[in-house]
Enzyme design. Structure first.
Site, PDB file in Angstrom:
ATOM      1  N   ILE A 275      49.559  49.857  40.047  1.00 23.79           N
ATOM      2  CA  ILE A 275      50.109  51.212  39.915  1.00 23.79           C
ATOM      3  C   ILE A 275      50.517  51.763  41.281  1.00 23.79           C
ATOM      4  O   ILE A 275      51.655  52.225  41.461  1.00 23.79           O
ATOM      5  CB  ILE A 275      49.088  52.141  39.202  1.00 23.79           C
TER       6      ILE A 275
ATOM      7  N   GLU B  48      44.595  51.405  51.107  1.00 28.74           N
ATOM      8  CA  GLU B  48      43.783  50.559  50.227  1.00 28.74           C
ATOM      9  C   GLU B  48      42.455  50.235  50.913  1.00 28.74           C
ATOM     10  O   GLU B  48      42.434  49.861  52.076  1.00 28.74           O
ATOM     11  CB  GLU B  48      44.573  49.275  49.911  1.00 28.74           C
TER      12      GLU B  48
ATOM     13  N   THR C  25      43.686  44.911  39.003  1.00 26.30           N
ATOM     14  CA  THR C  25      44.982  44.226  38.911  1.00 26.30           C
ATOM     15  C   THR C  25      44.868  42.702  39.025  1.00 26.30           C
ATOM     16  O   THR C  25      45.708  41.979  38.511  1.00 26.30           O
ATOM     17  CB  THR C  25      45.937  44.822  39.968  1.00 26.30           C
TER      18      THR C  25
ATOM     19  N   ILE D 136      48.963  40.298  30.279  1.00 24.47           N
ATOM     20  CA  ILE D 136      49.922  40.380  29.177  1.00 24.47           C
ATOM     21  C   ILE D 136      50.801  41.623  29.306  1.00 24.47           C
ATOM     22  O   ILE D 136      50.292  42.725  29.563  1.00 24.47           O
ATOM     23  CB  ILE D 136      49.158  40.454  27.832  1.00 24.47           C
TER      24      ILE D 136
ATOM     25  N   HIS E  85      52.296  43.787  27.054  1.00 22.80           N
ATOM     26  CA  HIS E  85      52.123  43.988  25.619  1.00 22.80           C
ATOM     27  C   HIS E  85      53.413  44.434  24.938  1.00 22.80           C
ATOM     28  O   HIS E  85      54.206  45.176  25.521  1.00 22.80           O
ATOM     29  CB  HIS E  85      51.055  45.051  25.364  1.00 22.80           C
TER      30      HIS E  85
ATOM     31  N   ILE F 224      44.057  54.438  34.010  1.00 17.42           N
ATOM     32  CA  ILE F 224      45.107  53.480  33.650  1.00 17.42           C
ATOM     33  C   ILE F 224      44.446  52.179  33.172  1.00 17.42           C
ATOM     34  O   ILE F 224      44.458  51.163  33.862  1.00 17.42           O
ATOM     35  CB  ILE F 224      46.093  53.253  34.823  1.00 17.42           C
ATOM     36  N   GLU F 225      43.851  52.285  31.985  1.00 15.41           N
ATOM     37  CA  GLU F 225      43.307  51.070  31.359  1.00 15.41           C
ATOM     38  C   GLU F 225      44.445  50.377  30.607  1.00 15.41           C
ATOM     39  O   GLU F 225      45.599  50.778  30.696  1.00 15.41           O
ATOM     40  CB  GLU F 225      42.134  51.438  30.434  1.00 15.41           C
TER      41      GLU F 225
ATOM     42  N   CYS G 168      45.884  19.784  44.351  1.00 12.03           N
ATOM     43  CA  CYS G 168      45.857  20.116  42.915  1.00 12.03           C
ATOM     44  C   CYS G 168      47.162  20.805  42.508  1.00 12.03           C
ATOM     45  O   CYS G 168      47.764  20.490  41.502  1.00 12.03           O
ATOM     46  CB  CYS G 168      44.703  21.054  42.593  1.00 12.03           C
TER      47      CYS G 168
ATOM     48  N   CYS H  14      41.220  21.832  49.991  1.00  9.92           N
ATOM     49  CA  CYS H  14      42.189  22.484  50.875  1.00  9.92           C
ATOM     50  C   CYS H  14      41.596  23.675  51.638  1.00  9.92           C
ATOM     51  O   CYS H  14      42.182  24.115  52.626  1.00  9.92           O
ATOM     52  CB  CYS H  14      43.423  22.919  50.100  1.00  9.92           C
TER      53      CYS H  14
HETATM   54  C1  FAD Z   1      39.593  42.975  31.066  1.00  8.49           C
HETATM   55  C2  FAD Z   1      40.937  43.660  31.230  1.00  8.49           C
HETATM   56  C3  FAD Z   1      42.064  43.192  30.571  1.00  8.49           C
HETATM   57  C4  FAD Z   1      43.281  43.837  30.693  1.00  8.49           C
HETATM   58  N1  FAD Z   1      44.395  43.282  30.147  1.00  8.49           N
HETATM   59  C5  FAD Z   1      45.581  43.898  30.273  1.00  8.49           C
HETATM   60  C6  FAD Z   1      46.759  43.316  29.760  1.00  8.49           C
HETATM   61  O1  FAD Z   1      46.757  42.184  29.295  1.00  8.49           O
HETATM   62  N2  FAD Z   1      47.904  44.025  29.813  1.00  8.49           N
HETATM   63  C7  FAD Z   1      47.953  45.265  30.359  1.00  8.49           C
HETATM   64  O2  FAD Z   1      48.999  45.883  30.308  1.00  8.49           O
HETATM   65  N3  FAD Z   1      46.869  45.821  30.934  1.00  8.49           N
HETATM   66  C8  FAD Z   1      45.696  45.153  30.924  1.00  8.49           C
HETATM   67  N4  FAD Z   1      44.597  45.674  31.516  1.00  8.49           N
HETATM   68  C9  FAD Z   1      44.734  46.917  32.244  1.00  8.49           C
HETATM   69  C10 FAD Z   1      45.347  46.696  33.625  1.00  8.49           C
HETATM   70  O3  FAD Z   1      44.710  45.626  34.276  1.00  8.49           O
HETATM   71  C11 FAD Z   1      45.202  47.970  34.429  1.00  8.49           C
HETATM   72  O4  FAD Z   1      45.808  49.011  33.700  1.00  8.49           O
HETATM   73  C12 FAD Z   1      45.830  47.913  35.800  1.00  8.49           C
HETATM   74  O5  FAD Z   1      45.472  46.761  36.510  1.00  8.49           O
HETATM   75  C13 FAD Z   1      45.406  49.148  36.575  1.00  8.49           C
HETATM   76  O6  FAD Z   1      45.933  49.089  37.844  1.00  8.49           O
HETATM   77  P1  FAD Z   1      45.534  50.157  38.923  1.00  8.49           P
HETATM   78  O7  FAD Z   1      46.458  49.977  40.057  1.00  8.49           O
HETATM   79  O8  FAD Z   1      45.449  51.511  38.295  1.00  8.49           O
HETATM   80  O9  FAD Z   1      44.023  49.816  39.309  1.00  8.49           O
HETATM   81  P2  FAD Z   1      43.449  48.783  40.381  1.00  8.49           P
HETATM   82  O10 FAD Z   1      44.101  47.484  40.332  1.00  8.49           O
HETATM   83  O11 FAD Z   1      41.970  48.806  40.221  1.00  8.49           O
HETATM   84  O12 FAD Z   1      43.847  49.440  41.763  1.00  8.49           O
HETATM   85  C14 FAD Z   1      43.196  50.565  42.297  1.00  8.49           C
HETATM   86  C15 FAD Z   1      43.029  50.338  43.777  1.00  8.49           C
HETATM   87  O13 FAD Z   1      42.490  51.499  44.392  1.00  8.49           O
HETATM   88  C16 FAD Z   1      41.654  51.079  45.438  1.00  8.49           C
HETATM   89  N5  FAD Z   1      40.728  52.150  45.783  1.00  8.49           N
HETATM   90  C17 FAD Z   1      39.737  52.665  45.021  1.00  8.49           C
HETATM   91  N6  FAD Z   1      39.048  53.603  45.710  1.00  8.49           N
HETATM   92  C18 FAD Z   1      39.632  53.700  46.934  1.00  8.49           C
HETATM   93  C19 FAD Z   1      39.354  54.477  48.092  1.00  8.49           C
HETATM   94  N7  FAD Z   1      38.335  55.348  48.141  1.00  8.49           N
HETATM   95  N8  FAD Z   1      40.153  54.320  49.174  1.00  8.49           N
HETATM   96  C20 FAD Z   1      41.177  53.422  49.156  1.00  8.49           C
HETATM   97  N9  FAD Z   1      41.463  52.642  48.077  1.00  8.49           N
HETATM   98  C21 FAD Z   1      40.706  52.787  46.985  1.00  8.49           C
HETATM   99  C22 FAD Z   1      40.956  49.862  44.841  1.00  8.49           C
HETATM  100  O14 FAD Z   1      40.371  49.036  45.839  1.00  8.49           O
HETATM  101  C23 FAD Z   1      42.056  49.192  44.061  1.00  8.49           C
HETATM  102  O15 FAD Z   1      42.705  48.181  44.794  1.00  8.49           O
HETATM  103  C24 FAD Z   1      43.374  45.021  31.461  1.00  8.49           C
HETATM  104  C25 FAD Z   1      42.244  45.467  32.147  1.00  8.49           C
HETATM  105  C26 FAD Z   1      41.051  44.765  32.073  1.00  8.49           C
HETATM  106  C27 FAD Z   1      39.892  45.188  32.895  1.00  8.49           C
END
Ligand code: FAD
Length: 478
Positions: A12, A31, A41, A47, A49, A335-336, A402, A442
């Site tokens: 995101i 970050e 992430t 997927i 979806h 953002i689940e 690999c 590696c």
């Molecule tokens: C088991 C599982 C299966 C899923 N499958 C799917 C799927 O198939 N398809 C789909 O569309 N979605 C799926 N999702 C949802 C998807 O993975 C998430 O919606 C997405 O990755 C969220 O991204 P994000 O950037 O909000 O969060 P994140 O990737 O968690 O990024 C947030 C970032 O903020 C940083 N951060 C936090 N606190 C601080 C701080 N104090 N200072 C600086 N940085 C900070 C963290 O280190 C992290 O890197 C799934 C989720 C899970 C857990």
């Protein structure tokens, strides 16, 4: 002073930063971890979806439907693997078939194109290895698979190519309102920005609480997975979900973009936002559940397992808005799933909010919309390989046997903008260590290359997170 600070470099934050880098703005992406995409992430089902699952009328439904068709364009521009392979939700009894029909109806309300309800025979014709007791399915041809961390890294690199400053290893510890915006305190430094965009994933509630009264909570729900070797990668050719029932959502079986097989996840509510450990009992549970889809999965070909944390919001929908209590502070929280699928549309939605809050933005005339492609050595013809090795002998040295990755490819991912600085960061970008031996052969060579290219002592090389040193000293002193 920065115009915009984006907190969190997951899919995101990187998407938002990249979309905002199209405008004349001074942007910083902050970050806490040592690499891009190290949170949720890097640990999900990968997927894109179809979009039939989310409740009609929610932001999840709207942004999944809008985000899905945007993947071809962005993944082509940024040279990221994406395959629109379609998904099936399979039913083995009448209760599950009713749930399949319900998903279809929901999909119609969500404007999802080309879905079809198939009978058992049609389903088995599409997937020869699924169990023969399937009585029907929902086919969604627009669903796809992507490499989420490679996409986030590519977005960060492209954002950096367009002037975004990236600060890794910088945890935001406090945010204070100042005259013109916000003062953001990190562990080692401090900066000011007119506007803040909170993309902190599982910690987005805590970041929001730094500037406003707590209006939502994020609870972690862990999901564990099994990853199988490429020899098992063609057991299925679509993403296969099990129809949801009162007992839960079931387990998915899906190929990955790199040809492995993914089986999982389960769902476990936790308190600890850092607990991404896996356990043999949950992995056994997933394996057992997957047998309802197909009993042909060769679990002996498992190469690794992992877990990701869903950022479950108390509001049950994405929270994407300017905080009511903190002007110029925009939350992109909760953002689940389907957050990955919705990510391109979330970024556009956030840009619109920024325009409302900050006034019209001036588009850059020299925005670079694509990234320098990677040379994937093994995909070249013999003639191209020979020519390349003559020009740069590093492409003639295979480091990972690999995955067949050359030294040239490893050096390339270190040298790029938002380049790799740890062993796992190289693994996520170029894939040495992703294969059957998981870096056993590696790993030491990758460390040597990393130390050489970054001009550091090999003892300072990190595996992944802060303080994850691999070497402690010499085994033999001179
Ligand atoms: C088991 C599982 C299966 C899923 N499958 C799917 C799927 O198939 N398809 C789909 O569309 N979605 C799926 N999702 C949802 C998807 O993975 C998430 O919606 C997405 O990755 C969220 O991204 P994000 O950037 O909000 O969060 P994140 O990737 O968690 O990024 C947030 C970032 O903020 C940083 N951060 C936090 N606190 C601080 C701080 N104090 N200072 C600086 N940085 C900070 C963290 O280190 C992290 O890197 C799934 C989720 C899970 C857990």
């Amino acid at each position: 002073m920065y115009d915009i600070a984006v907190i969190g470099a997951g899919i995101i934050g990187t998407f938002v930063a990249r979309e905002l880098s199209k405008y004349d703005l001074k942007i910083v992406l902050i970050e806490k971890d040592t690499d891009i995409a190290n949170g949720t992430t890097k640990s999900n089902s990968a997927i894109v979806h179809g979009g039939y699952d989310a409740k009609p009328g929610t932001l999840k439904a709207k942004l999944n439907a809008l985000g899905n068709p945007m993947f071809n364009d962005i993944c082509t521009k940024l040279d990221v693997p994406f395959k629109r392979i379609g998904s099936l939700v399979i039913a083995t009894n009448q209760e599950e078939m009713a749930s399949v029909r319900e998903l279809y109806e929901r999909g119609i309300e969500n404007n999802i194109p080309n879905m079809m309800i198939l009978d058992g025979k049609e389903t088995i014709e599409m997937e020869k290895n699924i169990n023969k007791n399937v009585i029907g399915s929902l086919y969604s041809p627009t669903a796809g698979i992507v490499s989420p961390w490679e996409l986030a890294v590519a977005l960060a690199e492209n954002a950096a190519d367009n002037g975004v400053e990236i600060k890794l290893g910088n945890k935001v510890t406090d945010i204070k309102k100042v005259q013109e915006g916000y003062s953001i305190e990190m562990e080692d430094e401090k900066l000011e920005a007119k506007y803040v965009i909170n993309c902190a994933g599982i910690y987005a509630d805590d970041i929001n609480a730094m500037v406003a009264p707590r209006s939502f909570d994020i609870r972690p729900t862990r999901g564990q997975y099994n990853v199988l070797d490429k020899s098992a990668g063609d057991i299925v050719t679509h993403v296969i979900f099990q129809a949801p029932t009162k007992a839960g959502k079931g387990t998915l079986v899906a190929p990955t973009v790199h040809g492995n097989l993914l089986v999982g996840p389960d769902a476990e509510d936790l308190e600890d936002k850092e607990n991404t450990s896996t356990s043999s009992d949950r992995i056994s549970f997933i394996r057992e559940k997957s047998k309802k889809t197909t009993d042909k999965i060769p679990f002996g070909a498992t190469i690794t397992s992992f877990a990701g944390l869903r950022a479950k919001p108390s509001t049950e929908d994405f929270i994407i808005e300017e905080s009511k209590d903190a002007k110029g502070f925009i939350n992109v929280a909760g953002i689940e799933s389907p957050g990955l699928s919705a990510a391109p549309a979330i970024a556009d939605y956030v840009v619109d909010i920024v325009k409302e809050v900050a006034g019209d933005l001036k588009a850059k005339e020299d925005f670079i919309d694509s990234r320098r492609p990677f040379i994937k050595f093994m995909e070249l013809s013999d003639e191209e390989k020979a020519k390349l090795i003559k020009k740069d002998p590093r492409y003639g040295r295979i480091i990972c046997r690999c995955e067949n990755i050359t030294e040239g490819e490893i050096v390339d991912v270190i040298k790029r903008n938002a380049g790799a600085k740890t062993v796992d960061a190289i693994k996520r970008r170029a894939r040495p260590g992703m294969g059957r031996c998981q870096g056993g052969f590696c790993g030491p060579r990758v460390m040597e290359i990393l130390a050489r290219e970054l001009g550091m002592d090999i003892k300072d090389v990190l595996k992944d997170g802060k303080n994850s040193y691999i070497l402690t000293g010499n085994t033999k002193e001179n």
